[in-house]
Structures are given as structure tokens and as C-alpha cells.
Design a protein around this motif. Sequence first.
Motif, PDB file in Angstrom:
ATOM      1  N   GLN A  56     -16.076  -6.633  20.317  1.00  0.00           N
ATOM      2  CA  GLN A  56     -17.115  -7.659  20.299  1.00  0.00           C
ATOM      3  C   GLN A  56     -17.577  -7.975  18.874  1.00  0.00           C
ATOM      4  OE1 GLN A  56     -20.401  -6.847  22.885  1.00  0.00           O
ATOM      5  NE2 GLN A  56     -21.582  -8.615  22.240  1.00  0.00           N
ATOM      6  N   ASP A  57     -17.694  -6.953  18.037  1.00  0.00           N
ATOM      7  CA  ASP A  57     -18.148  -7.178  16.666  1.00  0.00           C
ATOM      8  C   ASP A  57     -17.151  -8.036  15.887  1.00  0.00           C
ATOM      9  OD1 ASP A  57     -20.376  -5.660  17.159  1.00  0.00           O
ATOM     10  OD2 ASP A  57     -19.508  -3.809  16.393  1.00  0.00           O
ATOM     11  N   LEU A  58     -15.865  -7.746  16.044  1.00  0.00           N
ATOM     12  CA  LEU A  58     -14.839  -8.504  15.336  1.00  0.00           C
ATOM     13  C   LEU A  58     -14.811  -9.953  15.800  1.00  0.00           C
ATOM     14  CD1 LEU A  58     -12.366  -8.715  13.470  1.00  0.00           C
ATOM     15  CD2 LEU A  58     -10.962  -7.921  15.393  1.00  0.00           C
ATOM     16  N   VAL A  59     -14.847 -10.159  17.110  1.00  0.00           N
ATOM     17  CA  VAL A  59     -14.809 -11.521  17.653  1.00  0.00           C
ATOM     18  C   VAL A  59     -16.044 -12.307  17.218  1.00  0.00           C
ATOM     19  CG1 VAL A  59     -14.868 -12.879  19.784  1.00  0.00           C
ATOM     20  CG2 VAL A  59     -13.355 -10.895  19.606  1.00  0.00           C
ATOM     21  N   HIS A  60     -17.196 -11.657  17.242  1.00  0.00           N
ATOM     22  CA  HIS A  60     -18.428 -12.320  16.830  1.00  0.00           C
ATOM     23  C   HIS A  60     -18.353 -12.736  15.360  1.00  0.00           C
ATOM     24  CE1 HIS A  60     -22.602 -12.393  15.228  1.00  0.00           C
ATOM     25  NE2 HIS A  60     -22.833 -13.045  16.355  1.00  0.00           N
ATOM     26  N   GLN A  61     -17.859 -11.860  14.513  1.00  0.00           N
ATOM     27  CA  GLN A  61     -17.755 -12.174  13.094  1.00  0.00           C
ATOM     28  C   GLN A  61     -16.811 -13.344  12.837  1.00  0.00           C
ATOM     29  OE1 GLN A  61     -16.644  -8.835  10.668  1.00  0.00           O
ATOM     30  NE2 GLN A  61     -16.436 -10.041   8.806  1.00  0.00           N
ATOM     31  N   VAL A  62     -15.692 -13.367  13.519  1.00  0.00           N
ATOM     32  CA  VAL A  62     -14.706 -14.434  13.325  1.00  0.00           C
ATOM     33  C   VAL A  62     -15.229 -15.759  13.866  1.00  0.00           C
ATOM     34  CG1 VAL A  62     -12.413 -15.239  14.004  1.00  0.00           C
ATOM     35  CG2 VAL A  62     -12.732 -12.885  13.250  1.00  0.00           C
ATOM     36  N   PRO A  66     -27.483 -28.157  -2.148  1.00  0.00           N
ATOM     37  CA  PRO A  66     -26.147 -28.078  -1.526  1.00  0.00           C
ATOM     38  C   PRO A  66     -25.525 -26.702  -1.715  1.00  0.00           C
ATOM     39  CG  PRO A  66     -26.383 -30.131  -2.723  1.00  0.00           C
ATOM     40  CD  PRO A  66     -27.601 -29.327  -3.037  1.00  0.00           C
ATOM     41  N   ARG A  67     -24.960 -26.165  -0.624  1.00  0.00           N
ATOM     42  CA  ARG A  67     -24.390 -24.823  -0.660  1.00  0.00           C
ATOM     43  C   ARG A  67     -23.224 -24.740   0.321  1.00  0.00           C
ATOM     44  NH1 ARG A  67     -27.704 -20.677   3.107  1.00  0.00           N
ATOM     45  NH2 ARG A  67     -25.617 -19.796   3.041  1.00  0.00           N
ATOM     46  N   SER A  68     -22.455 -23.708   0.175  1.00  0.00           N
ATOM     47  CA  SER A  68     -21.338 -23.454   1.082  1.00  0.00           C
ATOM     48  C   SER A  68     -21.705 -22.310   2.020  1.00  0.00           C
ATOM     49  CB  SER A  68     -20.074 -23.105   0.286  1.00  0.00           C
ATOM     50  OG  SER A  68     -19.041 -22.696   1.164  1.00  0.00           O
ATOM     51  N   PHE A  69     -21.449 -22.522   3.319  1.00  0.00           N
ATOM     52  CA  PHE A  69     -21.725 -21.494   4.313  1.00  0.00           C
ATOM     53  C   PHE A  69     -20.481 -20.675   4.652  1.00  0.00           C
ATOM     54  CE2 PHE A  69     -25.094 -24.573   4.995  1.00  0.00           C
ATOM     55  CZ  PHE A  69     -26.201 -23.775   5.213  1.00  0.00           C
ATOM     56  N   ALA A  70     -19.396 -20.906   3.928  1.00  0.00           N
ATOM     57  CA  ALA A  70     -18.120 -20.265   4.244  1.00  0.00           C
ATOM     58  C   ALA A  70     -18.209 -18.747   4.103  1.00  0.00           C
ATOM     59  CB  ALA A  70     -17.020 -20.807   3.334  1.00  0.00           C
ATOM     60  N   GLN A  71     -17.583 -18.063   5.046  1.00  0.00           N
ATOM     61  CA  GLN A  71     -17.481 -16.609   5.015  1.00  0.00           C
ATOM     62  C   GLN A  71     -16.004 -16.229   4.952  1.00  0.00           C
ATOM     63  OE1 GLN A  71     -19.494 -14.887   8.353  1.00  0.00           O
ATOM     64  NE2 GLN A  71     -21.386 -16.011   8.001  1.00  0.00           N
ATOM     65  N   LYS A  72     -15.704 -15.245   4.143  1.00  0.00           N
ATOM     66  CA  LYS A  72     -14.323 -14.824   3.994  1.00  0.00           C
ATOM     67  C   LYS A  72     -13.907 -13.972   5.193  1.00  0.00           C
ATOM     68  CE  LYS A  72     -11.221 -12.162   1.032  1.00  0.00           C
ATOM     69  NZ  LYS A  72     -10.067 -12.989   1.353  1.00  0.00           N
ATOM     70  N   VAL A  73     -12.818 -14.363   5.811  1.00  0.00           N
ATOM     71  CA  VAL A  73     -12.232 -13.595   6.913  1.00  0.00           C
ATOM     72  C   VAL A  73     -10.755 -13.393   6.592  1.00  0.00           C
ATOM     73  CG1 VAL A  73     -11.665 -13.561   9.366  1.00  0.00           C
ATOM     74  CG2 VAL A  73     -13.864 -14.461   8.614  1.00  0.00           C
ATOM     75  N   ASN A  74     -10.328 -12.158   6.558  1.00  0.00           N
ATOM     76  CA  ASN A  74      -8.925 -11.876   6.275  1.00  0.00           C
ATOM     77  C   ASN A  74      -8.034 -12.410   7.390  1.00  0.00           C
ATOM     78  OD1 ASN A  74      -9.696 -10.524   3.958  1.00  0.00           O
ATOM     79  ND2 ASN A  74      -9.838  -8.555   5.008  1.00  0.00           N
ATOM     80  N   ARG A  75      -6.809 -12.732   7.034  1.00  0.00           N
ATOM     81  CA  ARG A  75      -5.856 -13.247   8.014  1.00  0.00           C
ATOM     82  C   ARG A  75      -5.613 -12.226   9.124  1.00  0.00           C
ATOM     83  NH1 ARG A  75      -0.345 -15.172   5.470  1.00  0.00           N
ATOM     84  NH2 ARG A  75      -1.877 -16.393   4.301  1.00  0.00           N
TER      85      ARG A  75
END
Length: 201
Positions: A25-31, A88-97
Amino acid sequence: MELNINGSASTLSVSDAVFGREFSQDLVHQVVVAYRNAGRAGTKAQKTRSEVNGTTKKSKKQKGGGARHGALTAPIFVGGGVTFAAKPRSFAQKVNRKMYRAAIAAILSELNRQGRMMVVEGFELDSPKTTGMIAKLKDLNVGRRPLIVTEDATENVFLSARNLPYVQVRDVQGLDPVALVGADTVVITSDAVKKIEEWLA
């Protein structure tokens, strides 16, 4: 493991690592959060007291007039600047492939366990007609929010579902975690299953 094909006595052999993975659940929520944040514009902008249009001259004398005030561009005045102005800002979060693929596999595995994933031999329509899509979905007895996943979404299938609310069509390349999580039933073709297995294996 084996997946049953709807309307057929045959089964489809798939990898346990893709369709039998333990749900995290934690991984899916983060992605999912990272995917949705990547779609945010982040273009909100407000002006500070130094950027707002107005004079910085002292509005009244220091003594004898009650409260001591400076410029009318201060945040306490109407038309003044904003105290903590948004920029103005970016909300992008890094997620590994590797994390992204693991989350997709976990979602597919959970959908399979819950009986919300339906494998079909193929999903084709002769013409781009909304009525044809409605009849096909009625025969499959899917929920209100179905997701149709094909190897390469044809134009007829895409156009037939375009006017139906809550009905989504994706090819394997356009598959995303938000669409999978929000679907009542995922209708997926056998060719798409093999392509997803190659992608996530």
C-alpha cells in the motif's frame, strides 16, 4: 500462474512476479501521488508588497493619527501585497523506474485477487459507434467505471468510448497507476497481458 480468459475454456499462463505480487500500500500510494503531482501545473503566482503596483510613500504621519502605518502596499491593506506570496513551482516527485514498475505489478496483482481484472481474447469494434461500445460492455457485465486495456488501442475502440463518462481506453504504453486504481473492472486483452508481462518482468 494461470489467468482465465473470459468466454473461453483456455487459460493464459503468466508470471507470478507480475500478476501474483504481494500488494504494498505504501509503494502504490507513493507512486499514485507522484503521478498525479506530475500533472499539476504549479503556475500559481501572487505579488509581494514589493511587487504590487502602488507608491511606497508613507501614507500618514508617524504620530497623532492612531496606528502607525507605512506604505499602503502592506499586506494588511486592501490592494496590498500577499504576506507569503505563492510563486511558480514544480510539484514533481522523483520515482525510480523500478519502483514505478513494481507499483503497477502490485496493482495488477491486487485487481486479479479481487476479481476486478477480466482477460478477453480481443476487444475490437467494426465501426466507431457509442452504441456498439455500450452493447459490448453490457455483455461483459463490467462495473460503472471500466478500463479497457489493449495492446494498441484502435481508433474505433477509442472513438466509441469517447462519449461515455467513466469509460477509459488505454494501450499498454499509456497505462498508468491512477487509471488502474480508479477502475471498477479492468478489461484487458490477452495480447496486452503478454506485452505488460514483457514490460514488467
